[in-house]
Scaffold this motif. Structure first.
Motif, short mmCIF file in Angstrom:
data_model
loop_
_atom_site.label_atom_id
_atom_site.label_comp_id
_atom_site.label_asym_id
_atom_site.label_seq_id
_atom_site.Cartn_x
_atom_site.Cartn_y
_atom_site.Cartn_z
N HIS A 160 -22.74 -23.34 2.36
CA HIS A 160 -22.97 -23.40 0.91
C HIS A 160 -21.80 -23.87 0.06
O HIS A 160 -21.96 -24.03 -1.15
N ALA A 161 -20.62 -24.06 0.66
CA ALA A 161 -19.48 -24.53 -0.16
C ALA A 161 -19.67 -25.99 -0.53
O ALA A 161 -20.35 -26.75 0.18
N TYR A 162 -19.06 -26.40 -1.64
CA TYR A 162 -19.09 -27.80 -2.07
C TYR A 162 -17.70 -28.43 -2.04
O TYR A 162 -17.56 -29.63 -2.29
N ILE A 163 -16.68 -27.62 -1.80
CA ILE A 163 -15.32 -28.11 -1.63
C ILE A 163 -14.75 -27.36 -0.44
O ILE A 163 -14.74 -26.12 -0.43
N LEU A 164 -14.32 -28.10 0.59
CA LEU A 164 -13.94 -27.45 1.84
C LEU A 164 -12.71 -28.14 2.42
O LEU A 164 -12.77 -29.30 2.82
N GLU A 217 -9.64 -24.52 6.11
CA GLU A 217 -10.70 -23.52 5.94
C GLU A 217 -11.91 -23.87 6.81
O GLU A 217 -12.56 -22.99 7.37
N TYR A 252 -20.13 -18.46 8.00
CA TYR A 252 -21.36 -19.26 7.95
C TYR A 252 -21.77 -19.53 6.51
O TYR A 252 -22.12 -20.66 6.15
N GLY A 253 -21.69 -18.50 5.68
CA GLY A 253 -22.02 -18.65 4.27
C GLY A 253 -21.18 -19.72 3.59
O GLY A 253 -21.68 -20.53 2.81
N THR A 254 -19.91 -19.73 3.92
CA THR A 254 -19.00 -20.73 3.34
C THR A 254 -19.38 -22.13 3.82
O THR A 254 -19.53 -23.07 3.03
#
Lengths: 356, 356
Positions: free
Chosen positions: A279-283, A287, A274-276
């Motif tokens: 809050h990620a900016y490149i996915l 993943e 969930y955190g990824t």
């Protein structure tokens, strides 16, 4: 006149957005039927003129019918590669249909529950999809439509063999029933290979979300019947359904066991995913699918009251390349997609947070 | 009477909680002075009776003084290993002091800005700490206290060499001034090693947050003077300060450059770190420090308006083993600490979120 792909993109997908039985594990149930019309060769051997004749015949049959819902219509030859890819990602057309150059057409209801590929391998490949595990309901629906169409379309039927099809593996009932299952518990507890082997021995097939070679993406598995001959449709569905029920129970046990014996591991697995996503900016696609799988598990376990299971379901589809580019409104290369995928996922999950 | 360690744990740490100059890059400024008293051998050569005499002398000197703040008092021989570890993690005592068995005492103000280790390597090792980059202010403060104490304590002073100390490397001024810098920009852009080498050539020392061998944890670097002889305290501080100013500028440029040339990389780095800290359920010390470093960078860059920089600063300290066990109220093994560390970090960041 052809329809606009945006009519699909702006809609909720019923088989993802609706609630269905056992939806914590079963994403969707699908049945497709292969049918051909008399007097015209199977598509691989037909001329363009003959294929266009099939299209006209099928169109007239569905338009004439007040009992059928209205259809959106996409001529494959007049559809851009990107739009065809969108249809593929929405599981409305096959990879083969997407790549064909002969005359072909997709007819689909606005809610995407029912569609007909005209001139794929067979003259008609129709499918019905519903969310959750409800093969019997789906069979009733598609059987009703098939009955209606059979009154207007001269199906090729042999009284000994049943429906004749382009490929011998579909002869007989022409049915393929499948359920898409989300099996993170069996994957995390290393039981999935044993389950797949067991299922294969029963004459059923296990594949990934988009067919062969996509086995492990997002821990999603499609289980379907292999043979179409020698049993009635009801028997095929009954046998498949019994195996699905068993797999669902195995998955439930695996989840319960993980929760009882290794709760921190499980919470950590879900929380980090969930955190990824949030809050990620490149996915990357891989993943994203893995993280969505873990998030869905967390939602099923009641860890994220703010996140709706159908939001997660939909993300499984819209994080794919063609959808991303349609939402962005422009072509994106691979690294641009990874950035825009992260934007889209963050926004959807943020909106989900605000909604509660 | 000895003080209770909870008096420290329940307080905000002034050098972490206050605002200070250049606090986006400089965490804290610290100066320590080594002093010894006449008539008694240096601690490594003194008897327990002599060491106790030193303790009494120092205690009386600080108690007698109305100009000094009141002190908390911790006799090292009567303090548990865990509590000594807490003091070490709060940078109040040295590793050597923590491990000693001879009579020793820590005197510390309630806000932890000023402390005296009695009978570490020297009779008195006093330190003053403030948040941010403000060596000159810190020097004024500790110099004032040192002047007061020198009126009551017979410091060993040689008119040619200056203050005499147990180890020759401290003879002269007995001063060590240091600034703790957070340098993620230089680390992410692979410039940190060149900077460290340059600083070393200028006769300064670069170490990690807890001294030697902890160089890379959380991208925190302590830069301090090497020599204590041949320059006045003001000259030492001036020279160190000039170098620190240059490092801060390098770090600012590195951050600006990353933001201009590779913003998605930077946002992704920061966002994922926040996601991990906010949602993980198992968190190692190394990962926590790395993630806190990235989060602090994000806060400095204005990405997380809800997260307070001082909350992040404090987390750098309280995620360490002894603090975790004090907050948990029981002993925790390594894997239990990883779970409780995640709890503590989640709660603090969640509280920070709610606060805005």
């Amino acid at each position: 006149m052809n329809s606009d792909i945006n009519l699909l993109l702006n809609n909720k997908v019923s088989w993802l957005a609706d609630c269905g039985p056992s939806e914590d594990i079963a994403i969707s149930s699908r049945i497709r039927l292969a049918r051909n019309l008399e007097g015209v060769p199977f598509p691989p051997h037909a001329t363009p003129a003959q294929l266009n004749e099939i299209i006209n015949t099928v169109e007239m049959a569905v338009q004439r019918n007040k009992e059928l819902e209205p259809f959106l219509k996409f001529k494959i030859g007049e559809t851009s590669d990107l739009d065809k890819m969108v249809m593929f990602e929405r599981r409305l057309i096959s990879r083969e249909f997407m790549e064909k150059s002969d005359p072909g057409e997709l007819l689909v209801t606005a809610d995407e529950s029912f569609g007909i590929m005209v001139n794929e391998e067979d003259h008609l490949r129709m499918q019905f999809m519903r969310s959750g595990f409800q093969l019997k309901n789906v069979w009733q629906e598609i059987n009703r439509i098939d009955d209606i169409l059979s009154n207007q379309l001269p199906y090729v039927f042999n009284k000994d063999l049943g429906f004749l099809t382009s490929c011998p593996t579909n002869v007989g009932t022409g049915i393929r029933a499948s359920v898409m299952l989300h099996l993170p518990g069996l994957v995390l507890s290393n039981q999935i290979n044993a389950v797949i082997q067991g299922v294969s021995k029963l004459g059923l097939v296990v594949r990934g979300i988009f067919g062969e070679g996509t086995q492990n993406l997002g821990n999603l598995y499609q289980v379907s019947n292999q043979s179409t001959l020698g049993e009635s449709e009801e028997q095929i569905i009954e046998r498949l359904g019994n195996v699905i029920t068993q797999i669902i129970n195995h998955e439930k046990n695996a989840r319960r066991n993980l929760l009882e014996t290794n709760q921190p591991f499980l919470l950590n697995h879900v929380g980090r995913a969930y955190g990824t996503l949030r809050h990620a900016y490149i996915l990357s696609s891989a993943e994203a699918l893995d993280s969505l799988s873990a998030l869905r598990l967390g939602v099923d376990m009641g860890m994220f009251s703010s996140v709706d299971i159908h939001t997660v379901n939909e993300l499984f589809i819209i994080i794919n390349p063609a959808h991303l580019q349609k939402y962005a409104g422009k072509e994106l290369d691979s690294s641009e997609r990874d950035i825009y995928r992260a934007v889209l996922v963050r926004e959807r999950l943020k909106a989900s947070d605000r909604g509660k």
